[in-house]
Motif scaffolding. Sequence first.
Motif, PDB file in Angstrom:
ATOM      1  N   GLY A  37       0.807  -1.210   0.000  1.00  0.00           N
ATOM      2  CA  GLY A  37       0.000   0.000   0.000  1.00  0.00           C
ATOM      3  C   GLY A  37       0.843   1.264   0.000  1.00  0.00           C
ATOM      4  O   GLY A  37       2.011   1.253   0.398  1.00  0.00           O
ATOM      5  N   ARG A  63      -2.572  -0.050  -7.073  1.00  0.00           N
ATOM      6  CA  ARG A  63      -1.639   0.544  -6.114  1.00  0.00           C
ATOM      7  C   ARG A  63      -0.553   1.359  -6.811  1.00  0.00           C
ATOM      8  O   ARG A  63      -0.094   2.369  -6.282  1.00  0.00           O
ATOM      9  CB  ARG A  63      -1.018  -0.548  -5.242  1.00  0.00           C
ATOM     10  N   GLN A 103      -2.178   4.566  -7.542  1.00  0.00           N
ATOM     11  CA  GLN A 103      -2.308   5.323  -6.296  1.00  0.00           C
ATOM     12  C   GLN A 103      -0.976   5.940  -5.893  1.00  0.00           C
ATOM     13  O   GLN A 103      -0.928   7.066  -5.399  1.00  0.00           O
ATOM     14  CB  GLN A 103      -2.825   4.413  -5.175  1.00  0.00           C
TER      15      GLN A 103
END
Length: 197
Positions: A124, A185, A188
């Motif tokens: 993450g 991810r 992101q």
Amino acid sequence: MPGRLCLTSAADGILEAMAQVLVSIHQFAPGRDRPRQYQSWAAPGKRVMPPWAQRRQLWHQAFELLEQPVPTYAGTFLHRDFHLGNLLWSQGRISGVVDWVETSWGPATLDVAHAATYLAMLHGVEAGARFANAYRRRADDRHDEDEFRYWNVMDIVGYLPDPAKVVQPWRDSGLDINDDLARSRLEQRLEYVLRTH
């Protein structure tokens, strides 16, 4: 070398150990045996909109940024492929750094960016940011934000056309990460780098 991979955690102790080892690598002075100049893994041929992109404008921004002149930097000894998948651990400590085939000379931020992007896809975006902050504290790094953005975007674009190529070894290690999660991810991470810095 002794030790084994540890891909399942991004605990603070792991990130701090990674940061310390990377600071030590960057402090190495090779003298006249300086390695070759770093290579960008985000060549113009990679700057193509990935078919899986959900935030196309972010990728347009990334490609435009990489059209700018390369920032000036102080050269440093680089591992150039430093990330959690190239570290061996034994008794809670890093026992070895492997895969030195890309060793080169370039901006320290490029190594930091590569490790942070890998962590972001694996654990993450927040894990990648925590690692970068740990490195900056240990290296007393006060970099220019535009420079930081450039090298991080270069690393992210280097994973195109598809970060799925790095995901299979994670699954082989028992992690439940599918291709779409890694792609999401990565996007992101790009948003974080463009918006935060």
